[in-house]
Design a protein around this motif. Structure first.
Motif, mmCIF file in Angstrom:
data_model
loop_
_atom_site.group_PDB
_atom_site.id
_atom_site.type_symbol
_atom_site.label_atom_id
_atom_site.label_comp_id
_atom_site.label_asym_id
_atom_site.label_seq_id
_atom_site.Cartn_x
_atom_site.Cartn_y
_atom_site.Cartn_z
ATOM 1 N N GLU A 140 0.826 -1.212 0.000
ATOM 2 C CA GLU A 140 0.000 0.000 0.000
ATOM 3 C C GLU A 140 0.862 1.265 0.000
ATOM 4 O OE1 GLU A 140 -3.820 -1.786 2.517
ATOM 5 O OE2 GLU A 140 -2.049 -0.991 3.572
ATOM 6 N N GLU A 141 2.087 1.142 0.490
ATOM 7 C CA GLU A 141 2.968 2.304 0.545
ATOM 8 C C GLU A 141 3.289 2.821 -0.850
ATOM 9 O OE1 GLU A 141 6.865 3.678 3.074
ATOM 10 O OE2 GLU A 141 6.883 1.655 2.229
ATOM 11 N N VAL A 142 3.362 1.947 -1.825
ATOM 12 C CA VAL A 142 3.652 2.363 -3.204
ATOM 13 C C VAL A 142 2.580 3.322 -3.698
ATOM 14 C CG1 VAL A 142 3.947 1.593 -5.588
ATOM 15 C CG2 VAL A 142 4.902 0.230 -3.710
ATOM 16 N N ASP A 143 1.320 2.959 -3.489
ATOM 17 C CA ASP A 143 0.212 3.831 -3.901
ATOM 18 C C ASP A 143 0.191 5.120 -3.087
ATOM 19 O OD1 ASP A 143 -0.643 2.005 -5.813
ATOM 20 O OD2 ASP A 143 -1.994 0.975 -4.422
ATOM 21 N N LEU A 144 0.527 5.016 -1.796
ATOM 22 C CA LEU A 144 0.556 6.193 -0.936
ATOM 23 C C LEU A 144 1.592 7.194 -1.427
ATOM 24 C CD1 LEU A 144 -0.054 7.826 1.635
ATOM 25 C CD2 LEU A 144 1.576 6.349 2.845
ATOM 26 N N LEU A 145 2.779 6.710 -1.751
ATOM 27 C CA LEU A 145 3.839 7.599 -2.231
ATOM 28 C C LEU A 145 3.417 8.299 -3.521
ATOM 29 C CD1 LEU A 145 6.967 5.360 -1.558
ATOM 30 C CD2 LEU A 145 6.264 7.378 -0.276
#
Length: 238
Positions: A140-145
């Protein structure tokens, strides 16, 4: 000027001066990483060289709490006043409102950052905001970034808890002009947690009020006497 407290160098800026430094960074399109260093974080850094290096490499390190202010004075290098995360962001909001800065709120349980941002926007409608909770995994961090980069914040407020937020900000310097670790500030901004009455804040007893309201914090507060002892020892040997 910076002062040394247990190996951590603290900027002696007043609140007004800290706000001015952040404003200058945004206006000059410079990157600024801000750490609000409290006694727990400073004490932890003594046995964590990576954390110590990370804090000391920040562009602005503020004295977060009366304990740090006391320590600096005791060591003969006083700072002007405490500059906590919650007080710093609340001092920034009026300027952000006037300048229509873009602020991204990241952290807290699902819904907390959203509620905090909405409450801030009610008072400061000139602020352009984005938000996300802090309960994300690696995927999910990829989308958050991507979300943050697309938003292009002037200020990124990161409430992931210390020292996780400090590591995260240092690992992602490209996300905003200014990144600030703000701990549990979103709970206060959202109205979930009440801050101490103004009189208690003026008496420098906000920590005691929080302990009374949140007794589960007592284990964290045990760091304070150990912090005091280390500061007194630093005074003796320097």
């Amino acid at each position: 000027m910076r002062v040394n407290v247990l190996g951590i160098t603290i900027d002696s800026y007043s609140m007004q001066e800290a706000v001015a430094e952040i404003r200058k960074a945004i206006e000059d399109q410079l990157s600024l990483r801000v750490v609000t260093a409290n006694p727990e974080m400073i004490y932890e850094s003594r046995k964590n060289p990576r954390l110590r290096e990370l804090i000391n490499s920040a562009d602005l390190v503020t004295p977060d709490g009366i304990g740090v202010v006391w320590a600096a004075a005791r060591l003969g290098t006083p700072v002007q006043e405490r500059v906590t995360g919650i007080d710093l962001v609340q001092s920034l909001f009026p300027v952000a409102d006037q300048q229509r800065w873009r602020i991204f709120f990241l952290g807290g349980k699902p819904g907390v950052a959203l509620q905090a941002a909405r409450q801030v926007a009610l008072k400061y409608p000139g602020i352009v905001w984005g938000e996300s909770h802090g309960y994300f995994n690696e995927e999910e961090e990829v989308d958050l970034l991507e979300k943050i980069i697309t938003f292009q914040p002037d200020i990124l407020l990161v409430g992931l808890g210390a020292p996780r937020q400090e590591y995260w900000n240092a690992e992602h310097p490209e996300l905003a002009r200014v990144s600030i670790g703000v701990g549990g500030s979103f709970d206060a901004l959202a109205g979930i947690v009440d801050r101490a009455p103004q009189r208690i804040q003026e008496l420098k007893l906000e920590w005691l009020y929080r302990l009374w309201k949140e007794p589960w914090r007592w284990k964290r507060q045990t760091v304070l006497p150990r912090f005091v002892i280390k500061v007194l020892w630093q005074k003796i040997i320097t």
